[in-house]
Design an enzyme around this catalytic site. Sequence first.
Site, mmCIF file in Angstrom:
data_model
loop_
_atom_site.group_PDB
_atom_site.id
_atom_site.type_symbol
_atom_site.label_atom_id
_atom_site.label_comp_id
_atom_site.label_asym_id
_atom_site.label_seq_id
_atom_site.Cartn_x
_atom_site.Cartn_y
_atom_site.Cartn_z
ATOM 1 N N SER A 40 0.809 -1.232 0.000
ATOM 2 C CA SER A 40 0.000 0.000 0.000
ATOM 3 C C SER A 40 0.836 1.272 0.000
ATOM 4 C CB SER A 40 -0.947 0.012 1.198
ATOM 5 O OG SER A 40 -0.204 0.018 2.397
ATOM 6 N N THR A 78 2.374 3.482 5.212
ATOM 7 C CA THR A 78 2.796 2.133 5.576
ATOM 8 C C THR A 78 2.407 1.133 4.490
ATOM 9 O OG1 THR A 78 0.718 1.754 6.734
ATOM 10 C CG2 THR A 78 2.568 2.605 8.034
#
Length: 605
Positions: free
Chosen positions: A391, A539
């Site tokens: 992601s 993250t």
Amino acid sequence: MAFSTLFICRFLLASLGCMAAGLAVWALTAACRRHLPQVAMQRSTWLLGQLTIIATFLALLLPHSERLRLLPAIELPETMLAAPAAPDHATAPAQDAAMAGGHSAAADHRAWLSHGAQAWLSLYLLGLAYTTGRVLQSQRTLNGLAATGERLVPPGRHQGLDAAPPPPSLAVIEVDAPISPMLFGWFRPRLMLPRHLRSFEPLQQQMIVEHELMHLRRHDLQWMSAGIVLQTLLWFNPFMRLLRDKLAWAQELGCDRDVLRHRPPALRRAYAAALVGQLRLQPHPATHAATHSATTALAFGGVSARTLATRISLIREPAAAPRGPWARGAAVAGLAGVFAASLAFQPALADRAPVQAAAPATFSCTDMVDAASGAQLLRDGHCDERVTPASTFNIAVSLMGYDSGILRDAHSPSLPFKPGYADWNPDWRATTDPASWIRNSTVWYAQQVTASLGAQRFRQYVRGFGYGNLDVSGDPGKDNGLAMSWIASSLKISPAEQTAFLRKIVNRQLPLSAHAYDMTARLTALGALPNGWQIHGKTGTASPVLADGGDDRRHSYGWFVGWASKGGRTVVFSRLVLEDTQADAAGPRTRDAFLRELPAQLDTL
């Protein structure tokens, strides 16, 4: 994939690519021989052709050249692969099973490709050793032949040297052998004259010797040496031999032209007659194979029946002066085009498929760079290891979405969740806007953005960003690059490449709108550290995949990438950890650990 395996496969691809480049170069030079004969008679044309082929070979060996490729990637074996896990959350079991079948079905042919590449490298090294040995043996043959002769001191003892005495540094040796006069020796040139040359008319002797001395003045030995070295390195490419033969042909024609410049027709006829007479005195190659191989490979002066007709034709009717610079420029541009096309239309290598079931060893990387100067502030660990971006790629998708107008502000568009969307994280089963997408790493929202972009524009953005390995093809045979390429699939990036990409964002060096930069910075803002540094970051979490396609439940990738700003200074950073645990989500855990250490690190930089 281990570096050695990837290099070997690149070597096979480079070998095939230089063969294709050789065919294109030969076709281009054939067009020059037909339409631009004066350009074809220039020795630079043929040496540049060889250099184009070997430049293609070397460029294809370089990993960063894959960014210029236009064809789909070739998949290669790799020890481990990141599984399609939800960023910051565990992978769905159903996806694990689907991935397992695809990877195991393709393993065998990838292994054969790897074994074939290793066999080719072994064959290449054997061929290189054999070819090098033959070149050295040819040099020893010429040295042995010269050792049987008599050095002419002073050179005036030969009528052929009366008109143009050789330089003092050139040794002149006379041998009793049926050879042509020849100049040889890469580092210590020597002129070897056959004894039967004395039977020619004095004027003919002088013109033939002057031809050999012209090779010396034109530095043809150095040109020929370069051609032989290039041909030896690519011994398997037949076009290298053809181009080297044409280089020697052009050099002979050039010397004929220089020797006969401003000579009357009678002297031209005498020179042509001397060439014919020399050909009659030479033995057939089949009866003196060793000497013929050595002289044609390492010396100037051999008269061959294949080129004699062309040489005599040009001696009788000199060619027109070479055309203007545009003609040579067109030839050089054509060779440059061959190089660029050969590089662009060779498939890249995608190290995606596993070949062994060993679990990955844990590793980590911390990479920090000054955004303004590019100075490396910290690099610790395996920072060149490419893995799935997971992601963290949402930073790139955000830039694409706002630049294209698909995304408008922090809360628009707001899209409802629909059945069939990725939903292995309960937080995703709700209406989502850009702010909550970045906060929750909602996979289906990013997929809606990329779907709206379309495959072509999505690919253009990734290439324009220079993002990782640039491979957005997705899983093999599934045509899902637009939706899955960044989720444990074809697209991979290293921590060092992450910081390079982030630096382009901070410095606004990408061809994007100011709105795209502003909104992406707003969505990734995480607040301030105790020492006043403002943090932006994202993250990412993923699980490695084993050889059977199953999820490795004992390991987990954790990403945290972004930048820190304070007082006009910005530091971009990338942190990647491969942990031996899957407790909680690796991405947030990596972020929290990194942020605890970051204030002290920034204060010391």
